[in-house]
Design a protein around this motif. Sequence first.
Motif, mmCIF file in Angstrom:
data_model
loop_
_atom_site.group_PDB
_atom_site.id
_atom_site.type_symbol
_atom_site.label_atom_id
_atom_site.label_comp_id
_atom_site.label_asym_id
_atom_site.label_seq_id
_atom_site.Cartn_x
_atom_site.Cartn_y
_atom_site.Cartn_z
ATOM 1 N N ILE A 215 0.813 -1.221 0.000
ATOM 2 C CA ILE A 215 0.000 0.000 0.000
ATOM 3 C C ILE A 215 0.851 1.277 0.000
ATOM 4 O O ILE A 215 0.411 2.311 -0.524
ATOM 5 N N SER B 280 -2.202 6.971 8.211
ATOM 6 C CA SER B 280 -2.977 6.756 6.966
ATOM 7 C C SER B 280 -3.998 7.872 6.796
ATOM 8 O O SER B 280 -4.189 8.393 5.688
ATOM 9 N N PHE C 23 -9.529 5.829 -5.798
ATOM 10 C CA PHE C 23 -8.649 5.173 -4.813
ATOM 11 C C PHE C 23 -8.988 5.680 -3.411
ATOM 12 O O PHE C 23 -9.129 4.896 -2.468
ATOM 13 N N ILE D 42 -8.940 -2.825 0.469
ATOM 14 C CA ILE D 42 -7.612 -2.257 0.708
ATOM 15 C C ILE D 42 -6.621 -2.693 -0.368
ATOM 16 O O ILE D 42 -5.936 -1.880 -0.985
ATOM 17 N N GLY E 16 -6.948 -0.544 -3.114
ATOM 18 C CA GLY E 16 -5.788 0.323 -2.913
ATOM 19 C C GLY E 16 -4.748 0.130 -3.994
ATOM 20 O O GLY E 16 -4.517 1.006 -4.835
ATOM 21 N N ALA F 101 1.487 2.560 -3.390
ATOM 22 C CA ALA F 101 0.199 3.013 -3.930
ATOM 23 C C ALA F 101 -0.089 4.427 -3.439
ATOM 24 O O ALA F 101 -0.516 5.300 -4.207
ATOM 25 N N MET F 102 0.175 4.667 -2.154
ATOM 26 C CA MET F 102 -0.016 6.018 -1.611
ATOM 27 C C MET F 102 0.935 7.008 -2.297
ATOM 28 O O MET F 102 0.586 8.169 -2.515
ATOM 29 N N PHE G 158 -10.238 3.296 -0.567
ATOM 30 C CA PHE G 158 -9.263 3.162 0.522
ATOM 31 C C PHE G 158 -9.886 3.591 1.857
ATOM 32 O O PHE G 158 -9.617 2.979 2.900
#
Lengths: 537, 94
Positions: free
Chosen positions: A265, A333, A361, A397, A401, A268-269, A365
């Motif tokens: 993740i 997060s 997203f 997620i 995500g 991805a962020m 998310f």
Amino acid sequence: MTSNDSENKGYKSYLEEDGGRKGIFKWILSTDHKRIALLYLYSMMVWFTVGVVLGLLMKLELIAPGQTIMGPQSYNATFTVHGVIMIFLIVIPGLPAVFGNFMLPIQIGAKDVAFPRLNLLSWYIYVLGSILVILSLFGNGPPDTGWTFYAPYSFKTGTNMLPAALGAFVLGFSSILTGLNFIVTIHRMRAPGMTWFKMPLFTWTLYGTGWIQLLATPIIGITLLMVAGDRILGIGFFDPAKGGDPLLYQHLFWIYSHPAVYIMILPAMGVISEIIPTFSKKTIFGYKAIVLSTLAIAFVGYFVWGHHMFTSGMSGTALYTFSILTFLVAIPSAIKVFNWISTMHQGSISTDIPFLWAASFIFVFLIGGLTGLVVGALATDVHLHDTAFVVAHFHFIVFGGVGFAFFGAIHYWFPKIFGRMYDKSWAKTGWIIFFVGFVTLYGPMFYLGMIGMPRRYFDYLDEFHGPNIVSTLGALVMIAGLLIILTNLIKAARHGEKTTEMNPWGGTNLEWQIPTPPPLENFDEIPVIEKATYKYD
Amino acid sequence: MSDTSHHIVPYSTYGLILLLLLVLTGTSVAVTQIELTKWSTAVALLLAGTKSAFVLAIFMHLKFDQKIFRIMAVLIILLLASVIIITFLDYAFR
């Protein structure tokens, strides 16, 4: 022609530089980080297709109570192989191996990663691990343990568990070497002036991910070897009959596998942190807060593995410690989500396709993250553990995500990578169908879990029928969207309209300041970085 | 980029550390004969940790390397120690 155009600049792109090799050899012997990134992309597309087909088969089985298209053993094998392929071959390596490999050196102003040959070796190891996983499908029958290989069943089942576990073990080395390569590259090869707090946020997330890959992955390797020891030699690490402890397996497995969620993740962020300022034409809100929250997630993420084991019989002390730590990891997060929304606030937003993926997203998310708190709380987890609710949370997620970020990334960097542009209207059509299908597929599973439908069963009671029909229909809609997206991208990569525009989206990172597609070593001269990125006038 | 000077460690030092590692290995085996109950894992980890520290410091030259690498190594050891301690929040209180 504008200054934004890289045509006729007298250079050869990395796609034209073949190193004197022909055919497939110009790919599989190249140590260029960009070609290696594409090798990963193409390999993953093959496994992703297999994983999606297996997922669809499961949903078709669940369209009605009783046996529909497969029996219990086939269903167990299907969800196991689906999980192993999707987790170990797609989402763990996904973003770092493809977009990390391609973009990291460019974003920090380097000509390649620190160890190009090691980078190519990582891909070969990835292929070897993939083959082992696929081999597990033959012989005694595919493994039926679930992707978690829980002991004691994993050392007792008569199915092909060992090749799958060995495949995951081998894939771990690929992950470790990629992480090591990225950490060294970021430490040693940043361009002059590229200080830590001028680094693009995608690179920062790759740095955090690299440390997790390096430090957590060996633990799963050792754990799988211990299972092999129990299975082949009958040692009994996890066998209660020999004084072993099955819960020790769960501890060791999740000490790796929960941080692995952050391997998935965090990049991805990073992708979302790139897309949102570019399409909001606004400096990212709280750059340092995003960096620090990345490091905080990477760090705290090590200590929350026990929330997968709330109903396993752990001590009360461990239970509430892990629950508190789980709630803590939600804070960084949430900081990121707050900063993305704040970046968009009063920005000049253009709803191009990468932005739509980024915005959706955030939506999925948020749902995935908040339902994570529901199963992170001790009392509610007792009710929801091992139900369809967990499957829905997990897919919101991991697929929501990583998948949405992956599609956002490919649409964002596609013109830079291939020097061609996809059909934007088909891209938007594919996105909306995929998004609607995704929510329809996984949304009902929250409800099914709450009313008590267990996960990992090929059959269910009549009262669960209605939401299961909706869920299977959602799967069909989502796959229709996926086919449109993939067809559009594959067609564009081969025959799409050529583009040499250096900066089609108006981004501020270094990748938008070099020719399209990039030359072999990215930069004629290593750039000197003077101002921070994400600055819009 | 060569910004570190190479430190030459005499063979006698390597020999001494090797001897020390062998003694510590022998100690690890010997203490298994003593009934330490719940402390047995802690003692085993302490001995293994001491051996690792010698290997890192001398054989892997961490002692002579830049401060940043020493800090990184210490942080990683603290991280792993924390993971082990948290695991024992289960075993010690079950």
